[in-house]
Design a protein around this motif. Structure first.
Motif, mmCIF file in Angstrom:
data_model
loop_
_atom_site.group_PDB
_atom_site.id
_atom_site.type_symbol
_atom_site.label_atom_id
_atom_site.label_comp_id
_atom_site.label_asym_id
_atom_site.label_seq_id
_atom_site.Cartn_x
_atom_site.Cartn_y
_atom_site.Cartn_z
ATOM 1 N N MET A 1 62.320 68.417 -33.069
ATOM 2 C CA MET A 1 61.807 69.485 -33.942
ATOM 3 C C MET A 1 60.318 69.620 -33.698
ATOM 4 O O MET A 1 59.696 68.740 -33.100
ATOM 5 N N HIS A 2 59.741 70.738 -34.140
ATOM 6 C CA HIS A 2 58.289 70.864 -34.155
ATOM 7 C C HIS A 2 57.908 71.841 -35.254
ATOM 8 O O HIS A 2 58.742 72.564 -35.772
ATOM 9 N N LEU A 3 56.638 71.830 -35.610
ATOM 10 C CA LEU A 3 56.123 72.698 -36.666
ATOM 11 C C LEU A 3 55.276 73.804 -36.052
ATOM 12 O O LEU A 3 54.509 73.552 -35.121
ATOM 13 N N ASP A 4 55.408 75.020 -36.574
ATOM 14 C CA ASP A 4 54.566 76.152 -36.181
ATOM 15 C C ASP A 4 53.703 76.543 -37.374
ATOM 16 O O ASP A 4 54.210 76.652 -38.499
ATOM 17 N N PHE A 5 52.417 76.770 -37.114
ATOM 18 C CA PHE A 5 51.477 77.199 -38.157
ATOM 19 C C PHE A 5 50.829 78.501 -37.711
ATOM 20 O O PHE A 5 50.348 78.612 -36.584
ATOM 21 N N VAL A 6 50.820 79.493 -38.598
ATOM 22 C CA VAL A 6 50.243 80.794 -38.307
ATOM 23 C C VAL A 6 48.743 80.748 -38.575
ATOM 24 O O VAL A 6 48.299 80.228 -39.603
ATOM 25 N N PRO B 1 48.214 63.319 -34.435
ATOM 26 C CA PRO B 1 47.806 61.950 -34.116
ATOM 27 C C PRO B 1 48.959 60.977 -33.847
ATOM 28 O O PRO B 1 48.757 59.961 -33.188
ATOM 29 N N ALA B 2 50.170 61.293 -34.306
ATOM 30 C CA ALA B 2 51.329 60.436 -34.036
ATOM 31 C C ALA B 2 52.129 60.924 -32.825
ATOM 32 O O ALA B 2 53.148 60.336 -32.472
ATOM 33 N N GLY B 3 51.699 62.014 -32.184
ATOM 34 C CA GLY B 3 52.358 62.525 -30.992
ATOM 35 C C GLY B 3 53.392 63.609 -31.204
ATOM 36 O O GLY B 3 54.021 64.055 -30.254
ATOM 37 N N HIS B 4 53.576 64.098 -32.455
ATOM 38 C CA HIS B 4 54.522 65.189 -32.697
ATOM 39 C C HIS B 4 53.930 66.499 -32.166
ATOM 40 O O HIS B 4 52.793 66.830 -32.490
ATOM 41 N N PRO B 5 54.698 67.280 -31.404
ATOM 42 C CA PRO B 5 54.217 68.600 -31.013
ATOM 43 C C PRO B 5 54.152 69.545 -32.214
ATOM 44 O O PRO B 5 55.009 69.495 -33.099
ATOM 45 N N PHE B 6 53.127 70.362 -32.243
ATOM 46 C CA PHE B 6 53.060 71.469 -33.202
ATOM 47 C C PHE B 6 52.320 72.606 -32.541
ATOM 48 O O PHE B 6 51.597 72.408 -31.567
ATOM 49 N N CYS B 7 52.546 73.820 -33.043
ATOM 50 C CA CYS B 7 51.926 75.007 -32.459
ATOM 51 C C CYS B 7 51.065 75.721 -33.465
ATOM 52 O O CYS B 7 51.428 75.825 -34.641
ATOM 53 N N LEU B 8 49.945 76.231 -32.992
ATOM 54 C CA LEU B 8 49.141 77.188 -33.749
ATOM 55 C C LEU B 8 49.475 78.552 -33.145
ATOM 56 O O LEU B 8 49.347 78.741 -31.934
ATOM 57 N N CYS B 9 49.924 79.477 -33.993
ATOM 58 C CA CYS B 9 50.460 80.758 -33.548
ATOM 59 C C CYS B 9 49.699 81.910 -34.180
ATOM 60 O O CYS B 9 49.411 81.880 -35.375
ATOM 61 N N PRO C 1 63.507 70.851 -50.389
ATOM 62 C CA PRO C 1 62.140 70.772 -50.874
ATOM 63 C C PRO C 1 61.096 70.306 -49.870
ATOM 64 O O PRO C 1 59.917 70.539 -50.065
ATOM 65 N N VAL C 2 61.503 69.636 -48.755
ATOM 66 C CA VAL C 2 60.477 69.017 -47.915
ATOM 67 C C VAL C 2 61.000 68.707 -46.514
ATOM 68 O O VAL C 2 62.188 68.477 -46.322
ATOM 69 N N VAL C 3 60.091 68.713 -45.551
ATOM 70 C CA VAL C 3 60.340 68.211 -44.199
ATOM 71 C C VAL C 3 59.652 66.851 -44.116
ATOM 72 O O VAL C 3 58.518 66.693 -44.567
ATOM 73 N N VAL C 4 60.322 65.864 -43.554
ATOM 74 C CA VAL C 4 59.772 64.509 -43.432
ATOM 75 C C VAL C 4 59.586 64.186 -41.953
ATOM 76 O O VAL C 4 60.503 64.347 -41.158
ATOM 77 N N LEU C 5 58.392 63.732 -41.598
ATOM 78 C CA LEU C 5 58.095 63.330 -40.225
ATOM 79 C C LEU C 5 58.007 61.813 -40.140
ATOM 80 O O LEU C 5 57.294 61.182 -40.927
#
Length: 119
Positions: free
Chosen positions: A71-76, A109-117, A7-11
Motif C-alpha cells: 500500500m502507499h499514501l497519496d497526499f494532495v 523515515p521508516a521506508g514506506h512510499p508515499f506521493c505528493l500529488c 476509522p483509521v489506516v495503521v502503518l
C-alpha cells in the motif's frame, strides 16, 4: 447496513512515535495517542493515521517486488516544489524512480512510499 466502520489506516514501523511526528507535521495533525508501541494522529476534521511498532520491520523496496509495498499514501498539494522541500526537511527521502510529472514519490523515515500529488 454496514457491518463495520473504517476509522483509521495503521502503518507498521520500527518507531511509532517518530513516524507519527513525521506525518503529524506533514499534515498538521495532532498526536492523539502515544503508547508504547502505538501512536495515533488525528485531523481536526476527524481523519486519522496510526503507527504500530513491529520489531522485525523490513521496509518495502519500491518499485521492485522482492519486498512489496502492499500500500502507499497519496497526499494532495498545491505546489509540488514547496511540498517537496518541506517533506525533505521533515526527514522524507525522494525516491530515485519518479514515474510521473504530476506527483512525486518519497519514502517516509521508516521506508514506506508515499506521493505528493498536484490537486
Amino acid at each position: 447496513m454496514a457491518i463495520a466502520r473504517f476509522p483509521v489506516v495503521v502503518l507498521d514501523c520500527p518507531d511509532p512515535k517518530s513516524l507519527a511526528e513525521f506525518y503529524g507535521t506533514l499534515l498538521d495533525w495532532k498526536m492523539e495517542q502515544d503508547d508504547d508501541g502505538w501512536c495515533s494522529i488525528r485531523a481536526d476534521y476527524g481523519d486519522s493515521l496510526s503507527f504500530q511498532r513491529v520489531e522485525s520491520y523490513t521496509p518495502p523496496q519500491w518499485p521492485g517486488q522482492d519486498v512489496p509495498q502492499q500500500m502507499h499514501l497519496d497526499f494532495v498539494v498545491d505546489d509540488l516544489d514547496a511540498a517537496e522541500a518541506a517533506a525533505l526537511e521533515l526527514g522524507a527521502r525522494k525516491h530515485g524512480h519518479q514515474p510521473g510529472t504530476t506527483f512525486r514519490v518519497f519514502l517516509d523515515p521508516a521506508g514506506h512510499p508515499f506521493c505528493l500529488c498536484l490537486d
